[in-house]
Design a protein around this motif. Structure first.
Motif, PDB file in Angstrom:
ATOM      1  N   ASN A  25       0.835  -1.190   0.000  1.00 45.90           N
ATOM      2  CA  ASN A  25       0.000   0.000   0.000  1.00 45.90           C
ATOM      3  C   ASN A  25       0.870   1.241   0.000  1.00 45.90           C
ATOM      4  O   ASN A  25       1.867   1.309   0.728  1.00 45.90           O
ATOM      5  CB  ASN A  25      -0.887   0.058   1.245  1.00 45.90           C
ATOM      6  CG  ASN A  25      -2.137  -0.779   1.110  1.00 45.90           C
ATOM      7  OD1 ASN A  25      -2.524  -1.173   0.010  1.00 45.90           O
ATOM      8  ND2 ASN A  25      -2.789  -1.048   2.230  1.00 45.90           N
ATOM      9  N   LEU A 197      -4.853  -5.955   1.581  1.00 41.26           N
ATOM     10  CA  LEU A 197      -4.386  -4.571   1.572  1.00 41.26           C
ATOM     11  C   LEU A 197      -5.488  -3.576   1.911  1.00 41.26           C
ATOM     12  O   LEU A 197      -5.201  -2.452   2.338  1.00 41.26           O
ATOM     13  CB  LEU A 197      -3.798  -4.226   0.202  1.00 41.26           C
ATOM     14  CG  LEU A 197      -2.517  -4.957  -0.188  1.00 41.26           C
ATOM     15  CD1 LEU A 197      -2.138  -4.617  -1.628  1.00 41.26           C
ATOM     16  CD2 LEU A 197      -1.370  -4.622   0.764  1.00 41.26           C
ATOM     17  N   CYS A 228      -5.029  -0.635   5.884  1.00 40.95           N
ATOM     18  CA  CYS A 228      -5.547   0.354   4.940  1.00 40.95           C
ATOM     19  C   CYS A 228      -5.931   1.592   5.729  1.00 40.95           C
ATOM     20  O   CYS A 228      -6.884   1.572   6.518  1.00 40.95           O
ATOM     21  CB  CYS A 228      -6.748  -0.200   4.185  1.00 40.95           C
ATOM     22  SG  CYS A 228      -7.484   0.973   3.022  1.00 40.95           S
ATOM     23  N   THR A 236      -4.518   5.441   2.367  1.00 40.87           N
ATOM     24  CA  THR A 236      -4.114   4.502   1.328  1.00 40.87           C
ATOM     25  C   THR A 236      -4.746   4.923   0.009  1.00 40.87           C
ATOM     26  O   THR A 236      -5.967   4.964  -0.119  1.00 40.87           O
ATOM     27  CB  THR A 236      -4.541   3.079   1.695  1.00 40.87           C
ATOM     28  OG1 THR A 236      -3.915   2.709   2.937  1.00 40.87           O
ATOM     29  CG2 THR A 236      -4.129   2.095   0.619  1.00 40.87           C
ATOM     30  N   ASN A 239      -2.907   0.466  -4.155  1.00 37.04           N
ATOM     31  CA  ASN A 239      -2.574  -0.925  -3.820  1.00 37.04           C
ATOM     32  C   ASN A 239      -1.776  -1.501  -4.981  1.00 37.04           C
ATOM     33  O   ASN A 239      -2.141  -1.287  -6.134  1.00 37.04           O
ATOM     34  CB  ASN A 239      -3.806  -1.814  -3.648  1.00 37.04           C
ATOM     35  CG  ASN A 239      -4.917  -1.215  -2.821  1.00 37.04           C
ATOM     36  OD1 ASN A 239      -6.068  -1.236  -3.251  1.00 37.04           O
ATOM     37  ND2 ASN A 239      -4.613  -0.687  -1.649  1.00 37.04           N
TER      38      ASN A 239
END
Length: 276
Positions: A25, A197, A228, A236, A239
């Protein structure tokens, strides 16, 4: 802030296994200008996203080249960074562009200049026909880079490699469960890693993480305790999943936030074979 989980195995047990499985991330201000992952226009050997922030243009957080070079960086959580320090993203881009330096030698060179940068953790790797090598250096830890042992599963957040923050432990457990599932197809593996993620579950309080974050508000440290990260203006926004199979085939998948809107995302995928 960012987080990376990866497993590398230079000699996978079967032709359907992977030499590298990496899930990462990128956490950043939503409005910081950047370019989504693509092959570089003047050098289509390198695939990465690029920072477009004034004064930091051309830096990256994660990238790979067709020659088998890979680099990834995370910031080190510290409350009072130096605003005049060099841009850390250049450490990734410079390694990917240098055709002659190996991963360990590059980190040795970086270690001599590490005082010019705010805190960082840098992974450099080479995936080649005869040997795969992954190395690590953090400028808030040991003065020497290290070569990582094959077949291990590693996690890197915003402290040193494998520091057992709660978010790291949670994400690493989930990552391990996914990569050990031999029944998953390539597409299935990518999707399950994206699920890892995008886990927004908070892992607070975490006293170890909070000790690093002197100068941050309690609410921000609480938000940073998730794999996240999600706040109104920071979190975030990318990804990335990278797979390298036994034959050197690379699958690079990036999911990127659009227009600073956490409800709008675009997913791109690239496939290529490493050059012999």
């Amino acid at each position: 802030m960012c987080i990376i989980f990866f497993k590398f195995d230079p000699r996978p047990a079967s032709k359907n296994a992977y030499r590298l499985i990496l899930a990462a991330n990128r956490d950043e201000l939503y409005n910081r200008p950047s370019k989504a992952a693509d092959f570089w226009g003047s050098n289509n050997d390198i695939l990465s996203g690029l920072d477009l922030e004034f004064g930091k243009e051309g830096g990256s957080w994660l990238g790979i080249s067709k020659r088998g070079k890979l680099a990834a960086i995370t910031n080190y959580l510290e409350g009072r960074p130096n605003p005049d320090a060099h841009g850390r993203g250049s450490l990734v881009s410079n390694y990917l562009m240098d055709r002659d330096v190996d991963s360990y030698s590059y980190l040795k060179k970086v270690s001599t200049e590490s005082h010019l940068f705010n805190g960082f953790n840098l992974i450099t790797a080479e995936f080649k026909a005869k040997q795969d090598v992954v190395c690590y250096y953090g400028n808030r830890g040991s003065p020497e880079p290290i070569r990582l042992k094959p077949a291990g599963i590693y996690g890197l957040s915003n402290s040193l490699l494998d520091t057992p923050w709660r978010k790291m432990q949670q994400g690493k457990r989930q990552f391990t469960s996914v990569v050990n599932n031999q029944a998953l197809s390539c597409d299935g593996l990518v999707q399950e890693l994206l699920n890892v993620l995008n886990n927004e579950e908070l892992n607070a309080p975490d006293l170890d993480q909070e000790r690093h974050g002197e100068g941050y508000t309690k609410s921000m440290l609480r938000a940073l305790s998730a794999v996240c990260v999600r706040t109104p203006h920071y979190g975030t926004r990318t990804n990335t999943v990278i797979l390298i199979d036994a034959a050197g085939n690379v699958t690079f998948t990036e999911r990127t936030m659009l227009n600073c809107d956490t409800s709008k995302w675009n997913t791109s995928s690239f496939q290529f074979k490493l050059q012999a």
